[in-house]
Scaffold this active site. Structure first.
Site, PDB file in Angstrom:
ATOM      1  N   ASP A   1       0.834  -1.215   0.000  1.00  0.00           N
ATOM      2  CA  ASP A   1       0.000   0.000   0.000  1.00  0.00           C
ATOM      3  C   ASP A   1       0.864   1.259   0.000  1.00  0.00           C
ATOM      4  O   ASP A   1       0.405   2.346   0.328  1.00  0.00           O
ATOM      5  CB  ASP A   1      -0.963  -0.004   1.199  1.00  0.00           C
ATOM      6  CG  ASP A   1      -0.214   0.036   2.519  1.00  0.00           C
ATOM      7  OD1 ASP A   1       1.026  -0.178   2.508  1.00  0.00           O
ATOM      8  OD2 ASP A   1      -0.855   0.286   3.561  1.00  0.00           O
TER       9      ASP A   1
ATOM     10  N   HIS B   1      24.754   7.604 -16.676  1.00  0.00           N
ATOM     11  CA  HIS B   1      23.645   7.696 -15.714  1.00  0.00           C
ATOM     12  C   HIS B   1      23.922   6.845 -14.473  1.00  0.00           C
ATOM     13  O   HIS B   1      23.050   6.144 -13.977  1.00  0.00           O
ATOM     14  CB  HIS B   1      22.321   7.283 -16.375  1.00  0.00           C
ATOM     15  CG  HIS B   1      21.784   8.338 -17.288  1.00  0.00           C
ATOM     16  ND1 HIS B   1      20.742   8.131 -18.161  1.00  0.00           N
ATOM     17  CD2 HIS B   1      22.131   9.634 -17.462  1.00  0.00           C
ATOM     18  CE1 HIS B   1      20.495   9.235 -18.837  1.00  0.00           C
ATOM     19  NE2 HIS B   1      21.321  10.171 -18.439  1.00  0.00           N
TER      20      HIS B   1
ATOM     21  N   ASP C   1      27.020  15.139 -10.617  1.00  0.00           N
ATOM     22  CA  ASP C   1      25.953  15.727 -11.434  1.00  0.00           C
ATOM     23  C   ASP C   1      24.732  15.803 -10.534  1.00  0.00           C
ATOM     24  O   ASP C   1      24.028  14.812 -10.322  1.00  0.00           O
ATOM     25  CB  ASP C   1      25.700  14.853 -12.676  1.00  0.00           C
ATOM     26  CG  ASP C   1      24.702  15.492 -13.648  1.00  0.00           C
ATOM     27  OD1 ASP C   1      23.960  16.410 -13.236  1.00  0.00           O
ATOM     28  OD2 ASP C   1      24.661  15.059 -14.815  1.00  0.00           O
TER      29      ASP C   1
ATOM     30  N   ASP D   1      20.753  22.246 -12.582  1.00  0.00           N
ATOM     31  CA  ASP D   1      21.385  21.033 -13.130  1.00  0.00           C
ATOM     32  C   ASP D   1      22.879  21.330 -13.283  1.00  0.00           C
ATOM     33  O   ASP D   1      23.305  21.954 -14.248  1.00  0.00           O
ATOM     34  CB  ASP D   1      20.722  20.707 -14.480  1.00  0.00           C
ATOM     35  CG  ASP D   1      21.173  19.368 -15.046  1.00  0.00           C
ATOM     36  OD1 ASP D   1      21.986  18.687 -14.399  1.00  0.00           O
ATOM     37  OD2 ASP D   1      20.709  19.019 -16.151  1.00  0.00           O
TER      38      ASP D   1
ATOM     39  N   HIS E   1      27.035  12.136 -25.670  1.00  0.00           N
ATOM     40  CA  HIS E   1      25.696  12.631 -25.313  1.00  0.00           C
ATOM     41  C   HIS E   1      25.505  14.045 -25.844  1.00  0.00           C
ATOM     42  O   HIS E   1      26.425  14.630 -26.432  1.00  0.00           O
ATOM     43  CB  HIS E   1      25.475  12.560 -23.796  1.00  0.00           C
ATOM     44  CG  HIS E   1      26.491  13.320 -22.981  1.00  0.00           C
ATOM     45  ND1 HIS E   1      26.520  14.692 -22.916  1.00  0.00           N
ATOM     46  CD2 HIS E   1      27.514  12.886 -22.196  1.00  0.00           C
ATOM     47  CE1 HIS E   1      27.495  15.068 -22.112  1.00  0.00           C
ATOM     48  NE2 HIS E   1      28.128  13.988 -21.672  1.00  0.00           N
TER      49      HIS E   1
ATOM     50  N   HIS F   1      20.311  20.944 -22.843  1.00  0.00           N
ATOM     51  CA  HIS F   1      18.857  20.819 -23.006  1.00  0.00           C
ATOM     52  C   HIS F   1      18.177  21.985 -22.322  1.00  0.00           C
ATOM     53  O   HIS F   1      18.752  22.587 -21.405  1.00  0.00           O
ATOM     54  CB  HIS F   1      18.393  19.490 -22.394  1.00  0.00           C
ATOM     55  CG  HIS F   1      18.911  19.272 -20.986  1.00  0.00           C
ATOM     56  ND1 HIS F   1      18.297  19.785 -19.871  1.00  0.00           N
ATOM     57  CD2 HIS F   1      20.020  18.636 -20.518  1.00  0.00           C
ATOM     58  CE1 HIS F   1      18.974  19.455 -18.785  1.00  0.00           C
ATOM     59  NE2 HIS F   1      20.046  18.758 -19.154  1.00  0.00           N
TER      60      HIS F   1
ATOM     61  N   HIS G   1      14.836  17.953 -17.907  1.00  0.00           N
ATOM     62  CA  HIS G   1      14.901  17.970 -19.373  1.00  0.00           C
ATOM     63  C   HIS G   1      13.605  18.654 -19.798  1.00  0.00           C
ATOM     64  O   HIS G   1      12.588  18.015 -20.020  1.00  0.00           O
ATOM     65  CB  HIS G   1      15.018  16.559 -19.939  1.00  0.00           C
ATOM     66  CG  HIS G   1      16.335  15.924 -19.615  1.00  0.00           C
ATOM     67  ND1 HIS G   1      16.621  14.616 -19.866  1.00  0.00           N
ATOM     68  CD2 HIS G   1      17.465  16.439 -19.064  1.00  0.00           C
ATOM     69  CE1 HIS G   1      17.869  14.343 -19.482  1.00  0.00           C
ATOM     70  NE2 HIS G   1      18.393  15.441 -18.982  1.00  0.00           N
TER      71      HIS G   1
ATOM     72  N   GLU H   1      26.754  21.199 -21.252  1.00  0.00           N
ATOM     73  CA  GLU H   1      27.345  20.093 -20.484  1.00  0.00           C
ATOM     74  C   GLU H   1      28.175  19.121 -21.318  1.00  0.00           C
ATOM     75  O   GLU H   1      27.856  17.940 -21.407  1.00  0.00           O
ATOM     76  CB  GLU H   1      26.257  19.332 -19.735  1.00  0.00           C
ATOM     77  CG  GLU H   1      25.056  18.915 -20.567  1.00  0.00           C
ATOM     78  CD  GLU H   1      24.024  18.149 -19.727  1.00  0.00           C
ATOM     79  OE1 GLU H   1      24.427  17.159 -19.092  1.00  0.00           O
ATOM     80  OE2 GLU H   1      22.855  18.533 -19.722  1.00  0.00           O
TER      81      GLU H   1
ATOM     82  N   TYR I   1      34.886  11.134 -21.873  1.00  0.00           N
ATOM     83  CA  TYR I   1      34.877   9.908 -21.069  1.00  0.00           C
ATOM     84  C   TYR I   1      35.895   8.937 -21.659  1.00  0.00           C
ATOM     85  O   TYR I   1      35.820   8.625 -22.854  1.00  0.00           O
ATOM     86  CB  TYR I   1      33.469   9.297 -21.064  1.00  0.00           C
ATOM     87  CG  TYR I   1      32.438  10.350 -20.691  1.00  0.00           C
ATOM     88  CD1 TYR I   1      32.173  10.646 -19.360  1.00  0.00           C
ATOM     89  CD2 TYR I   1      31.805  11.107 -21.682  1.00  0.00           C
ATOM     90  CE1 TYR I   1      31.278  11.662 -19.014  1.00  0.00           C
ATOM     91  CE2 TYR I   1      30.916  12.119 -21.357  1.00  0.00           C
ATOM     92  CZ  TYR I   1      30.652  12.390 -20.019  1.00  0.00           C
ATOM     93  OH  TYR I   1      29.784  13.396 -19.685  1.00  0.00           O
TER      94      TYR I   1
ATOM     95  N   ARG J   1      32.993  15.682 -16.876  1.00  0.00           N
ATOM     96  CA  ARG J   1      31.881  16.477 -17.428  1.00  0.00           C
ATOM     97  C   ARG J   1      31.766  17.739 -16.577  1.00  0.00           C
ATOM     98  O   ARG J   1      31.976  17.706 -15.366  1.00  0.00           O
ATOM     99  CB  ARG J   1      30.567  15.693 -17.403  1.00  0.00           C
ATOM    100  CG  ARG J   1      29.361  16.526 -17.870  1.00  0.00           C
ATOM    101  CD  ARG J   1      28.107  15.692 -18.207  1.00  0.00           C
ATOM    102  NE  ARG J   1      27.480  15.072 -17.065  1.00  0.00           N
ATOM    103  CZ  ARG J   1      27.528  13.799 -16.763  1.00  0.00           C
ATOM    104  NH1 ARG J   1      28.211  12.971 -17.535  1.00  0.00           N
ATOM    105  NH2 ARG J   1      26.916  13.311 -15.695  1.00  0.00           N
TER     106      ARG J   1
ATOM    107  N   GLU K   1      29.017  21.176 -16.235  1.00  0.00           N
ATOM    108  CA  GLU K   1      27.682  21.595 -16.672  1.00  0.00           C
ATOM    109  C   GLU K   1      27.258  22.859 -15.940  1.00  0.00           C
ATOM    110  O   GLU K   1      27.226  22.887 -14.711  1.00  0.00           O
ATOM    111  CB  GLU K   1      26.677  20.466 -16.384  1.00  0.00           C
ATOM    112  CG  GLU K   1      25.228  20.827 -16.704  1.00  0.00           C
ATOM    113  CD  GLU K   1      24.277  19.641 -16.552  1.00  0.00           C
ATOM    114  OE1 GLU K   1      24.589  18.712 -15.783  1.00  0.00           O
ATOM    115  OE2 GLU K   1      23.217  19.661 -17.206  1.00  0.00           O
TER     116      GLU K   1
END
Ligand code: GLY
Ligand code: MN
Ligand code: MN
Length: 428
Positions: free
Chosen positions: A41, A245, A262, A273, A354, A358, A365, A383, A387, A396, A398
């Site tokens: 529940d 990710h 990130d 972000d 990538h 965005h 996004h 960003e 890699y 990275r 951003e």
């Protein structure tokens, strides 16, 4: 709601701008999101519906907004239906919005209990020719469960099959991609909280500590500043920084690792972000710094290139051309790789696979028609990353920016990004 109250002018103006885009004799219906069910529940916390929030500021479940700017009865031109809190509900969940509260938050004068909906809906449907309903039209959304919007759409179309049904999503995307000054202030607030948390984290990163300990430091700073995580944070040490990710956040940080963070705060549903990559022991190696500075040069150039009239696709291609040159300089590509590259799959994609960025706003996004050129008021992330699995690390960076008539505004200009600055802060 956890955030400070927002003056309803923002929502009143948003409704006005939407209504100006509707065909005559239209009815718009916007729903709250479902509370996501879990095992047994259990439920997950509901995330406010971005369009409902944009048009009303209301974050309470089971809310419906109807807009009928040409309705004969002036009082029904904007109506908010909210859930009535019975004594039983009050015992378990506490108070829900009163009609006065909902009106104060949204600026909508007519607020009714949900039980009054059938009568009002029948009246407005009998007058309306066009009915604008919502659906999730994000290009990257893969959604198997039926949303509240979809259930309601089926229900309504069964009962009133002869109306002209229209898509609300394209209108909302066109509106929401351009941020008003009040929205930019809320985004600045989210970026400011993210900055505080990043500065706190810089003091905690050390060999031997764990990724989840760093996640906890972000949570601490976000929650005490009336915010939450904008998305599941990526706290990726060493080789994990190559996993785009990565969200397990369960590994120990080692001497010589980089740590890719990130992470963004969400304040009043407006999202930051951020990505930073820092050295776990406080000093980048020579190679890490070379790669870091290559990524930073691309960030800087592509922030500057985000100008009105530029198409997302061309902006992205420009970043790939720059990245090719940087990868050449790092010895990761050869000139011949670039010469023989497939223009649809440029050589840099081996290390930068990538997108460059965005739209950002009420969704991370965010919605926005990318086939249209950038315009003042668009908020974008920038960003790029490199890699390198064979070297055991990725970088990275951003930042979030606002497109203006002139040079873009960097909403994260005050969050340390120079390698030397990061090392200095970590040495303290
Ligand atoms: N954190 C998600 C993204 O950077 O797009
Ligand atoms: Mn990000
Ligand atoms: Mn992003």
């Amino acid at each position: 709601m956890r955030h400070a109250p927002i003056p309803p002018k923002l929502f009143i103006e948003n409704r006005k701008r939407l209504c100006a885009r509707l065909a005559p004799n239209s009815l718009v219906i916007v729903h709250a999101n479902d509370i996501p069910p879990m095992n047994s529940d259990g439920t997950l916390p509901m995330v406010a519906n971005s369009d409902l929030f944009y048009l009303s500021g209301i974050e309470q479940e089971e809310t419906i907004l109807m807009l009928a700017p040409d309705a004969f009865d002036e009082k029904l031109r904007e109506v908010l239906f909210i859930r009535y809190a019975s004594d039983h509900l009050k015992v378990w969940e506490g108070a829900k919005h009163s009609k006065q509260e909902a009106s104060k938050i949204s600026g909508v004068k007519t607020v009714k209990w949900m039980s009054e909906l059938p009568t009002v809906l029948r009246q407005l449907m009998c007058e309306a020719e066009h009915v604008y309903l919502n659906s999730n039209e994000h290009t990257r959304a893969v959604v198997d469960v039926e949303s509240r919007d979809m259930r309601s759409t089926r229900w309504l179309m069964r009962r009133f099959p002869l109306h002209d049904y229209c898509r609300l999503a394209p209108l909302m995307h066109e509106l929401r991609v351009v941020k008003s000054p009040a929205e930019i202030d809320l985004l600045k607030k989210a970026c400011g909280i993210t900055r505080k948390a990043f500065l706190r984290v810089l003091k905690k990163v050390k060999p031997g500590r764990w990724e989840h300990e760093i996640e906890a430091e972000f949570a601490h700073e976000f929650i005490r500043n009336r915010a939450r995580f904008a998305y599941t944070p990526i706290i990726a040490a060493g080789a994990n920084s190559n996993v785009l990710h990565y969200i397990a956040n369960d590994q120990q940080m080692k001497n010589g690792n980089v740590l890719l963070l990130d992470v963004g705060a969400s304040y009043a549903n407006y999202n930051a972000d951020l990505t930073r990559t820092v050295p776990v022991n406080g000093r980048f190696s020579r190679r890490q710094k070379q790669v870091y500075n290559a990524v930073l040069r691309v960030v800087r150039a592509m922030i500057d290139a985000a100008r009105p009239g530029v198409f997302h696709r061309d902006w992205q291609q420009q970043s790939q051309a720059l990245m090719n040159e940087e990868l050449l300089g790092l010895g990761l590509l050869k000139r011949s790789d670039i010469k023989k590259q497939d223009p649809d799959n440029p050589a840099c994609r081996k290390y930068f696979m990538h997108g460059l960025g965005h739209p950002l706003g009420l969704d991370v996004h965010d919605v926005g028609l990318l086939r249209k050129p950038f315009a003042p008021g668009w908020v974008l992330t920038v960003e790029p990353g490199i890699y390198i699995p064979e070297e055991g690390f990725g970088v990275r960076l951003e930042n979030d920016i606002v497109v203006t008539d002139g040079a873009p505004i960097d909403l994260m200009a005050d969050i340390p990004i120079e390698a030397a600055e990061i090392e200095e802060l970590m040495a303290k």
